[in-house]
Design an enzyme around this catalytic site. Structure first.
Site, PDB file in Angstrom:
ATOM      1  N   LYS A 172       0.982  -1.215   0.035  1.00  0.00           N
ATOM      2  CA  LYS A 172       0.121   0.075   0.022  1.00  0.00           C
ATOM      3  C   LYS A 172       0.798   1.481  -0.009  1.00  0.00           C
ATOM      4  O   LYS A 172       1.472   1.686   0.907  1.00  0.00           O
ATOM      5  CB  LYS A 172      -0.884  -0.044   1.080  1.00  0.00           C
ATOM      6  CG  LYS A 172      -1.105   1.303   1.785  1.00  0.00           C
ATOM      7  CD  LYS A 172      -2.441   1.821   0.740  1.00  0.00           C
ATOM      8  CE  LYS A 172      -3.094   3.145   1.571  1.00  0.00           C
ATOM      9  NZ  LYS A 172      -1.851   4.220   1.677  1.00  0.00           N
ATOM     10  N   GLU A 249       7.789  -0.486  12.352  1.00  0.00           N
ATOM     11  CA  GLU A 249       8.894   0.831  12.634  1.00  0.00           C
ATOM     12  C   GLU A 249       8.062   1.947  12.910  1.00  0.00           C
ATOM     13  O   GLU A 249       7.306   2.474  12.043  1.00  0.00           O
ATOM     14  CB  GLU A 249       9.485   1.057  11.245  1.00  0.00           C
ATOM     15  CG  GLU A 249      10.345  -0.384  10.828  1.00  0.00           C
ATOM     16  CD  GLU A 249      11.868  -0.550  11.609  1.00  0.00           C
ATOM     17  OE1 GLU A 249      12.109   0.230  12.320  1.00  0.00           O
ATOM     18  OE2 GLU A 249      12.297  -1.569  11.444  1.00  0.00           O
ATOM     19  N   CYS A 283      11.753   9.698  11.162  1.00  0.00           N
ATOM     20  CA  CYS A 283      11.564   9.252  12.391  1.00  0.00           C
ATOM     21  C   CYS A 283      12.699   9.081  13.355  1.00  0.00           C
ATOM     22  O   CYS A 283      12.754   9.158  14.502  1.00  0.00           O
ATOM     23  CB  CYS A 283      11.094   7.691  12.355  1.00  0.00           C
ATOM     24  SG  CYS A 283      12.182   6.775  11.252  1.00  0.00           S
TER      25      CYS A 283
HETATM   26  N1  LIG Z   1      10.202   3.972  12.422  1.00  0.00           N
HETATM   27  C1  LIG Z   1      10.451   4.201  11.176  1.00  0.00           C
HETATM   28  O1  LIG Z   1      11.305   3.574  10.388  1.00  0.00           O
HETATM   29  C2  LIG Z   1       9.644   5.266  10.649  1.00  0.00           C
HETATM   30  C3  LIG Z   1       9.974   5.655   9.615  1.00  0.00           C
HETATM   31  C4  LIG Z   1       9.077   6.707   8.825  1.00  0.00           C
HETATM   32  C5  LIG Z   1       7.971   7.260   9.536  1.00  0.00           C
HETATM   33  N2  LIG Z   1       7.707   6.854  10.922  1.00  0.00           N
HETATM   34  C6  LIG Z   1       6.906   7.521  11.561  1.00  0.00           C
HETATM   35  O2  LIG Z   1       5.784   7.585  10.579  1.00  0.00           O
HETATM   36  C7  LIG Z   1       5.315   9.043  11.362  1.00  0.00           C
HETATM   37  C8  LIG Z   1       4.969  10.006  10.194  1.00  0.00           C
HETATM   38  O3  LIG Z   1       4.316   9.374   8.968  1.00  0.00           O
HETATM   39  P1  LIG Z   1       2.878   9.398   8.996  1.00  0.00           P
HETATM   40  O4  LIG Z   1       2.241  10.775   9.619  1.00  0.00           O
HETATM   41  O5  LIG Z   1       2.204   9.543   7.471  1.00  0.00           O
HETATM   42  O6  LIG Z   1       2.216   8.306   9.882  1.00  0.00           O
HETATM   43  P2  LIG Z   1       0.679   7.484   9.448  1.00  0.00           P
HETATM   44  O7  LIG Z   1       0.754   6.267  10.528  1.00  0.00           O
HETATM   45  O8  LIG Z   1      -0.394   8.374   9.698  1.00  0.00           O
HETATM   46  O9  LIG Z   1       1.060   6.652   8.131  1.00  0.00           O
HETATM   47  C9  LIG Z   1       1.868   5.847   7.552  1.00  0.00           C
HETATM   48  C10 LIG Z   1       1.080   5.168   6.620  1.00  0.00           C
HETATM   49  O10 LIG Z   1       0.140   4.376   7.047  1.00  0.00           O
HETATM   50  C11 LIG Z   1      -0.876   4.544   6.388  1.00  0.00           C
HETATM   51  N3  LIG Z   1      -1.999   4.656   6.998  1.00  0.00           N
HETATM   52  C12 LIG Z   1      -2.518   5.536   8.049  1.00  0.00           C
HETATM   53  N4  LIG Z   1      -3.692   5.144   8.742  1.00  0.00           N
HETATM   54  C13 LIG Z   1      -3.932   3.817   8.402  1.00  0.00           C
HETATM   55  C14 LIG Z   1      -4.653   2.726   8.709  1.00  0.00           C
HETATM   56  N5  LIG Z   1      -5.878   3.024   9.637  1.00  0.00           N
HETATM   57  N6  LIG Z   1      -4.577   1.524   8.269  1.00  0.00           N
HETATM   58  C15 LIG Z   1      -3.506   1.344   7.495  1.00  0.00           C
HETATM   59  N7  LIG Z   1      -2.779   2.096   6.995  1.00  0.00           N
HETATM   60  C16 LIG Z   1      -2.680   3.619   7.420  1.00  0.00           C
HETATM   61  C17 LIG Z   1      -0.678   5.726   5.768  1.00  0.00           C
HETATM   62  O11 LIG Z   1      -1.447   5.868   4.480  1.00  0.00           O
HETATM   63  C18 LIG Z   1       0.732   5.729   5.396  1.00  0.00           C
HETATM   64  O12 LIG Z   1       1.015   5.361   4.268  1.00  0.00           O
HETATM   65  C19 LIG Z   1       6.134   9.486  12.296  1.00  0.00           C
HETATM   66  O13 LIG Z   1       5.425   9.107  13.591  1.00  0.00           O
HETATM   67  C20 LIG Z   1       7.273   8.684  12.032  1.00  0.00           C
HETATM   68  O14 LIG Z   1       8.165   8.684  13.370  1.00  0.00           O
HETATM   69  C21 LIG Z   1       8.446   5.685  11.286  1.00  0.00           C
HETATM   70  O1  LIG Z   2      11.878   8.212   8.793  1.00  0.00           O
HETATM   71  C1  LIG Z   2      12.488   6.968   8.705  1.00  0.00           C
HETATM   72  C2  LIG Z   2      13.475   6.560   8.166  1.00  0.00           C
HETATM   73  C3  LIG Z   2      14.798   7.231   7.885  1.00  0.00           C
HETATM   74  C4  LIG Z   2      15.881   6.586   7.593  1.00  0.00           C
HETATM   75  O2  LIG Z   2      15.889   5.429   7.161  1.00  0.00           O
HETATM   76  O3  LIG Z   2      16.985   7.174   7.802  1.00  0.00           O
END
Ligand SMILES: NC(=O)c1ccc[n+]([C@@H]2O[C@H](COP(=O)([O-])OP(=O)(O)OC[C@H]3O[C@@H](n4cnc5c(N)ncnc54)[C@H](O)[C@@H]3O)[C@@H](O)[C@H]2O)c1
Ligand SMILES: O=CCCC(=O)O
Length: 482
Positions: A172, A249, A283
């Site tokens: 997705k 993640e 993140c």
């Molecule tokens: N740990 C990591 O590797 C990592 C990497 C990137 C981002 N993040 C985290 O993501 C967040 C930022 O991204 P965001 O605001 O888009 O996060 P989000 O959780 O709102 O969305 C992430 C993804 O999940 C999907 N999504 C949203 N709601 C959903 C649901 N109910 N069911 C299934 N999929 C759903 C979104 O379409 C998107 O593709 C921050 O908290 C960041 O730290 C973590």
């Molecule tokens: O935002 C999360 C991933 C960032 C990274 O892979 O460095």
């Protein structure tokens, strides 16, 4: 990113089709449309992935390695075009987008090298006459859900190990940045990856429904999600009915600590790199910057001078260091953290406001001093270009403050004392630590968190483990020849 009202088209057969319209977060101009997929589309994608799995699981690991390597080559050959798409839909400056393409492609190169080395064990049995071996088998059809902040790298970091293991996937793509993912899909076909092995689903409004469907579908054996902790919790609950293998993640709230004995220039450079990478929208970005009292004022001054020199604008413009945020909700969150901090006594040293002349998604990179644990910025991930500087006195105090979070993804600290480096690294409750560096991301390094930042590791030699099951084979009745 701004969403135009969705297009609704009735085709020649009388079927209503919905399309998602996406705009460039910098110029707010329309980029294009993608289908807003629904339950039937997702079922079709799962069926394709399931049919393809029967053959793909039996391909030789070396064949899968060649496919991934070819996909890597094609990404590098098309890196300018891919970077253009990333800047267009995400907003990051071209240089950063090019960096992301290489980072993303490296996951395919890395996992092309891992594919032929997915070894099992030979285990000395504890039962007379038995011989025990293990083999690693692909877990099956995998659902992958990724965010918009790395439109290419978050996708390849999951697909690379999945394909190396022999799995097929339904990915997705992020609702805000689907075009890069779709371009990767086209390159997959050119790389000779059989149809049905990689399937992309595009949606924005239908995302929660599709998420639930992926979690509950019995054909899907594994869900890998990158995104916020709140959505992670929901997906875990939804997946319980089918007990899927999960890797998550999730969000972070990274502490970055600068001790009095640090090399100050290096600490300033590291803090800038960690805090302002992708305008604070990663993140692993530093979210809480703790500076020891003896160097607090000096650090704040040097750091603020550098932040003042940033150039904000459209990612395509020459010399721009920081682009727009992804959407106006992100700008509002950033601004609310600044306002909350100043209302509780913090002082804005640089920035502290939006840049409406550039567009509604732009925010001036900001430095705030006098930040304390009661402020929202201490407790929540800002996910934007605001550096809050906290003052601390002792190592014990700062480790306690740094660990006072329910998440634990990345952490950083700067010191010249080797014993302190071990002590603090062991004490911080995070999955990844940068010591005297603000950049820790590397395909070779395990990526993942502890506490409510999730579980599982991506990249590295451990990445494939998330996509295999271990099967134990016990051969009985074997009498030694005497
Ligand atoms: N740990 C990591 O590797 C990592 C990497 C990137 C981002 N993040 C985290 O993501 C967040 C930022 O991204 P965001 O605001 O888009 O996060 P989000 O959780 O709102 O969305 C992430 C993804 O999940 C999907 N999504 C949203 N709601 C959903 C649901 N109910 N069911 C299934 N999929 C759903 C979104 O379409 C998107 O593709 C921050 O908290 C960041 O730290 C973590
Ligand atoms: O935002 C999360 C991933 C960032 C990274 O892979 O460095």
């Amino acid at each position: 990113m701004f969403l135009h009202p969705h297009l609704k088209i009735i085709d020649e057969n009388g079927i209503t089709l919905f399309f998602l319209s996406l705009t460039d977060p910098a110029s707010m101009k329309l980029i294009g449309t993608v289908p807003e997929m629904d339950e039937a589309d997702v079922n079709e994608a799962i069926d394709h992935a399931s049919a393809a799995f029967k053959g793909f699981r039996n391909t030789l690991p070396r064949e899968r390695a060649r496919m991934l390597r070819k996909w890597y080559d094609l990404m590098m050959e098309n890196k300018e075009d891919l970077a253009t798409l990333i800047t267009w839909e995400n907003g990051k400056p071209t240089a950063d987008a090019l960096g992301e393409v290489s980072y993303a492609a490296n996951f395919f190169e890395w996992f092309s090298e891992e594919a032929p080395r997915i070894y099992g064990d030979t285990i000395p049995a504890n039962v007379a006459g038995n011989r025990v071996v293990t083999v690693k088998q692909p877990v099956g059809v995998c659902a992958l859900i990724t965010p918009w902040n790395f439109p290419a790298a978050m996708v390849t970091r999951k697909i690379g190990p999945a394909l190396a293991a022999g799995c097929t996937v339904v990915a997705k793509s992020p609702g805000e940045t689907p075009f890069t993912a779709l371009a990767l899909g086209e390159l997959a076909l050119r790389a000779g990856i059989p149809p049905g092995v990689v399937n992309f689903v595009t949606a924005l409004d239908n995302t929660p429904k599709i998420g639930q469907q992926l979690c509950e579908h019995p054909t899907i054996k594994k869900l890998s999600f990158t995104g916020s902790t709140n959505v992670g919790r929901l997906l875990m609950k939804q997946s319980s009915s089918t007990l899927k293998k999960l890797s998550f993640e999730l969000g972070g709230n990274a502490p970055l600590i600068i001790f009095d004995d640090a090399d100050l220039d290096n600490a300033v450079a590291g803090a800038l790199a960690s805090k302002f990478r992708s305008s604070g929208q990663t993140c692993v970005c530093a979210n809480r910057i703790y500076v020891q009292a003896g160097i607090y004022d000096k650090f704040a001054q040097l750091f603020a001078e550098k932040v003042k020199a940033f150039k904000v604008g459209s990612g395509y413009e020459e010399g721009i260091t920081h682009g727009p945020l992804i959407h106006s909700r992100a700008v509002s969150k950033v601004d609310s953290h600044v306002k909350d901090a100043t209302s509780k006594g913090a002082r804005v040293v640089v920035g502290g406001h939006g840049l409406p002349d550039l567009g509604e998604n732009f925010y001036q990179p900001t430095v705030i001093t006098g930040v304390t644990g009661e402020m929202a910025i201490a407790c929540e991930e800002t996910f934007g270009p605001v550096a809050g500087l906290f003052k601390f006195d002792t190592e014990e105090d700062v480790v306690r403050a740094a660990n006072n979070a329910d998440v634990g993804l990345a952490g950083y600290f700067f010191t010249k004392d080797a014993k302190r480096a071990w002590r603090v690294a062991e004490a911080l409750e995070v999955g990844m630590i940068g010591i005297n560096t603000g950049i820790i991301s590397d395909v070779a390094s395990p990526f993942g968190g502890v506490k409510q930042s999730g579980f599982g590791r991506e990249g590295s030699k451990y990445g494939v483990d998330e996509y295999v099951t271990i099967k134990t084979m016990t051969f009985g009745g074997i009498q030694p020849i005497v």
